[in-house]
Design an enzyme around this catalytic site. Structure first.
Site, mmCIF file in Angstrom:
data_model
loop_
_atom_site.group_PDB
_atom_site.id
_atom_site.type_symbol
_atom_site.label_atom_id
_atom_site.label_comp_id
_atom_site.label_asym_id
_atom_site.label_seq_id
_atom_site.Cartn_x
_atom_site.Cartn_y
_atom_site.Cartn_z
ATOM 1 N N GLU A 1 0.837 -1.205 0.000
ATOM 2 C CA GLU A 1 0.000 0.000 0.000
ATOM 3 C C GLU A 1 0.871 1.255 0.000
ATOM 4 O OE1 GLU A 1 -3.680 0.395 0.205
ATOM 5 O OE2 GLU A 1 -2.788 2.221 -0.549
ATOM 6 N N ASP B 1 1.307 4.121 -2.886
ATOM 7 C CA ASP B 1 0.888 5.504 -2.651
ATOM 8 C C ASP B 1 1.989 6.491 -3.034
ATOM 9 O OD1 ASP B 1 -1.608 4.790 -1.725
ATOM 10 O OD2 ASP B 1 -1.004 4.733 0.381
ATOM 11 N N SER C 1 -7.096 1.803 -3.995
ATOM 12 C CA SER C 1 -5.910 2.282 -3.286
ATOM 13 C C SER C 1 -4.998 3.088 -4.203
ATOM 14 C CB SER C 1 -5.093 1.093 -2.773
ATOM 15 O OG SER C 1 -5.674 0.549 -1.634
#
Ligand SMILES: *[C@@H]1O[C@H](CO)[C@@H](O)[C@H](O)[C@H]1NC(C)=O
Ligand SMILES: *[C@@H]1O[C@H](CO)[C@@H](O)[C@H](O)[C@H]1NC(C)=O
Ligand SMILES: *[C@@H]1O[C@H](CO)[C@@H](O)[C@H](O)[C@H]1NC(C)=O
Ligand SMILES: *[C@@H]1O[C@H](CO)[C@@H](O)[C@H](O)[C@H]1NC(C)=O
Ligand SMILES: *[C@@H]1O[C@H](CO)[C@@H](O)[C@H](O)[C@H]1NC(C)=O
Ligand SMILES: *[C@@H]1O[C@H](CO)[C@@H](O)[C@H](O)[C@H]1NC(C)=O
Ligand SMILES: *[C@@H]1O[C@H](CO)[C@@H](O)[C@H](O)[C@H]1NC(C)=O
Ligand SMILES: *[C@@H]1O[C@H](CO)[C@@H](O)[C@H](O)[C@H]1NC(C)=O
Ligand SMILES: CC(=O)N[C@H]1CO[C@H](CO)[C@@H](O)[C@@H]1O
Length: 660
Positions: free
Chosen positions: A301, A305, A577
């Site tokens: 994740e 990002d 995400s």
């Protein structure tokens, strides 16, 4: 509290009188209407025992929050962009003098003398110690000991309590009262670990092998892998500006997932040579969180990002709000609340904020600091230690169903306050279509006794969040074709099925800026499913979704086949995400231009976007299956899977530069 509970447990109380009915001057203030099989009602409490009482005072103007946000965020408002200071926010919602005086007068005239009553610094509540006898008289009730069969904890509680009709509107809630909440930790030291289902965390990151046929600088392979060049082409984003505006930053929330510098360096070297090796986010570590980690512990994740945000915003700063110490963030403990610690850290007033029957963090759902476990963070809960950034992006969400409504409403109110202060807040819409995340006892993530009802996301349904769904460039399509809603059956290309989250809240009604978009959707593209609405019960009429709920997502961006480096390896990642930091980064670029032009940040952007959908690329193809249905269909205009559509940077920039 510990001593009090011990006293309760060892005191045998035999008192069999029934409470006489409350006088007509009083009204029921709270009544427990749910039966908790987990809690067993035990004996009456000894009338001489002292209870630590707390009276939460009604906040002023809570019902006006929506109007206030509209006033500073709607493009037609003369006050557009005139965001509030923290002090203006505190003053607007603090309990009124009338509230403070009415409640104090009631307590004093009932025999709780003035010098016994403490008033919190934030004006939010009164505290006093009183004997059970005094409190039973004050609240026209009876206290019993309730025992938690799972942990052995006992708490004092009543089934119903009363306050004078004349003060009722000034009282939010009183504790100990009807609530049955106790820490999830066992009372007797014996560790009975409660397994968490991971539902509070980010959607599992999907990874697939990087195909060989990718030319990184060439947008002709964007149907195979989405590179920064593909994102620039899709959304009309020119290469980043030469200078960053001081103080402008995109803040990214992480909890229990950590970036690794080695992956960022590999990514920059291969895809964005204009970003120097070693470029990293500014760490705002909350409650003992640590980042980055060695490449062997790289988090899918966090790496995703930063590999998405830096290419769009660099040289603008990226701020990492890494939250919670390792014991809480690694998921071994039973707490499931994750945003409150973050919100406490970026707004100190939230730490003691009283509303919706709760003050401060939730003793059951939220982590407790100092963390008593070995190796845990030993400091106090951090309150107001960091500045919130102009844009906040969080690719973590779970389901409304997982949390009590009061908990969600209190938190949503904080997002409202951040919106008033000019912050743009983005959350991902989830990766399971109209369903929630599968977890026992809901193997397909759907609600109702037959597991057929759609399962709306939390905190996405909070209207002050701009929720981002996912789109995809399907094989054979180019960045110059319209995108479609992201929907991958298992194995294509990830091992598990993925479809972009969307639907309708069971808690919040559609905010004013969304109402016309939703009604157009229902009029022109009525979904083929029965629904429930208004005061109907969940699933009434065989309904699969709540026709009166706030719809989400609001917008979308690409979230499939994203080229990444994770754990030192190239690969393809996907999910909402990815969509969320892409959209949030584009808004950060717009803030950069607005600041350069001497204007303020865009703040809460949903009202502007609903009023000007022409600055987005409407997505009209695709679906988001779940709960054994095809889910919803992407159609012309707003829809509950791609929202208003994907960003067109140049058009958005023109619009936001034209606003004051
Ligand atoms: C209530 O009693 C406790 C324990 O004696 C004390 O620490 C606390 O300050 C008291 N609270 C108030 C409001 O007087
Ligand atoms: C991109 O790739 C296509 C197909 O392989 C090729 O025709 C085109 O010339 C390439 N463009 C650039 C700018 O390299
Ligand atoms: C970026 O963040 C660093 C570290 O907090 C700070 O020193 C610098 O001034 C920031 N740059 C800008 C342009 O705001
Ligand atoms: C906590 O969870 C992590 C995985 O996140 C695991 O490696 C570790 O051993 C666990 N610790 C304990 C004490 O259970
Ligand atoms: C808490 O964290 C410490 C330090 O990382 C670790 O040794 C310990 O096992 C953790 N406890 C639990 C219950 O995860
Ligand atoms: C449906 O949504 C509305 C919000 O508009 C809410 O008040 C109502 O309780 C919801 N119904 C159910 C069964 O959750
Ligand atoms: C729901 O019930 C409340 C209270 O009974 C009533 O005021 C309200 O009008 C009802 N709402 C709808 C949509 O029927
Ligand atoms: C529409 O979406 C489907 C996947 O849902 C995709 O296979 C198809 O190529 C798309 N059609 C167009 C015209 O984009
Ligand atoms: C005035 C007040 O109540 N302050 C409290 C705010 O919340 C923090 C963290 O829970 C407490 O430590 C303070 O005492």
């Amino acid at each position: 509290m510990v001593r009090l509970l011990a006293a309760l447990a060892s005191t045998a109380v035999i008192l069999l009188c029934d409470a006489s009915p409350a006088p007509s001057t009083h009204a029921v203030h709270e009544k427990r209407d749910v039966t908790h099989s987990r809690w067993m009602k035990r004996d009456r409490i000894d009338p001489t025992i002292k209870l630590p009482m707390r009276v939460g005072l009604s906040q002023s103007n809570l019902d006006r929050g929506m109007d206030y946000v509209m006033d500073v965020s709607h493009p037609a408002s003369p006050n557009y962009g005139k965001h509030w200071t923290a002090k203006q926010v505190a003053d607007a919602f603090a309990p009124s003098e009338e509230t403070v005086e009415s409640v104090r007068n009631w307590l004093v005239s009932s025999g709780i003398s003035r010098d016994r009553i403490a008033h919190s610094d934030n004006q939010g509540w009164f505290a006093f110690n009183a004997s059970v006898h005094e409190v039973e008289d004050l609240l026209q009730t009876q206290y019993h000991r309730y025992e938690d069969s799972e942990t052995g904890h006992s708490v004092p509680a009543c089934e119903v309590y009363h306050v004078p009709k004349t003060v009722q509107r000034h009282v939010d809630y009183i504790t100990p009262g009807v609530g049955l909440r106790a820490p999830n930790r066992p009372a007797h030291g014996k560790s009975k670990r409660m397994k968490r289902d991971g539902s509070a965390r980010h959607d599992p990151i999907k990874m697939a092998k990087m195909p060989v046929r990718v030319d990184y600088g060439n947008v002709s392979t964007c149907d195979v892998a989405i590179t920064p060049a593909c994102i620039r082409a899709l959304y009309n984003v020119p290469l980043p500006p030469k200078t960053a505006q001081p103080g402008n930053s995109i803040g990214i929330f992480e909890d229990g997932d950590f970036y690794t510098q080695e992956d960022l360096n590999l990514f920059f070297a291969n895809f964005t040579p204009y970003i120097p090796q070693g470029t990293h986010p500014t760490l705002d570590s909350i409650d003992g969180a640590v980042a980055p980690v060695p490449v062997t512990e790289a988090g899918g994740e966090s790496d995703l990002d930063f590999e998405l945000s830096f290419p769009i915003v660099y040289p603008t700063n990226v701020t990492l709000f890494q939250t919670d110490d390792i014991n809480y963030s690694n998921g071994n403990l039973s707490t499931v609340g994750i945003y409150n610690d973050w919100l406490d850290a970026i707004d100190g007033s939230y730490c003691n904020y009283t509303a919706f029957g709760e003050t401060g963090n939730d003793p059951v759902l939220d982590p407790t600091y100092p963390d008593p476990l070995p190796g845990g963070y030993k400091g106090q809960l951090e309150c107001g230690v960091y500045q919130p950034t102009n844009v906040l992006s969080a690719s973590y969400s779970s389901q409304e169903y997982d949390k009590p409504e009061y908990y969600q409403r209190r938190q949503c109110n904080e997002f409202m306050k951040l919106a008033l202060q000019g912050h743009s807040i983005f959350f991902s819409s989830g990766d399971t279509g109209v369903a929630g995340r599968p977890a026992n006892p809901r193997p397909n993530g759907c609600l109702g006794s037959d597991n057929t009802i759609f399962n709306p996301r939390y905190p996405d349904s909070c209207p002050y969040i701009t929720v981002v769904g996912a789109t995809k460039v399907y094989p054979g399509k180019t960045v110059f074709d319209p995108e479609s809603a992201a929907n991958d059956p298992a194995g294509q290309p990830y091992s598990s099925a993925y479809s972009t989250g969307g639907g309708f809240s069971n808690i919040y009604s559609p905010p004013p800026w969304q109402q016309s978009a939703i009604s157009t959707y229902f009029t022109d593209h009525n979904p083929p499913y029965p629904y429930y609405s208004g005061n109907d019960s969940l699933g009434a009429n065989g309904g699969l979704y709540n026709r009166s709920g706030r719809g989400y997502p609001d917008v979308s961006a690409n979230g499939d086949n994203i080229a990444v480096y994770v754990g030192g390896q190239p690969g393809l990642s996907g999910g909402t995400s990815a969509s969320t930091p892409i959209f949030a980064s584009i808004v950060t670029r717009i803030n950069n231009e607005r600041l350069a032009a001497g204007k303020g940040p865009v703040g809460f952007i949903s009202p502007v976007l609903y009023a000007h959908p022409e600055v987005l690329n409407d997505i009209k193809n695709g679906s988001n299956p779940g709960c054994n249905t095809d889910g919803f269909q992407a159609v012309e205009g707003w829809d509950p899977l791609t929202g208003l559509g994907t960003p067109n940077y140049e058009k958005m920039l023109d619009l936001f530069l034209s606003l004051p």
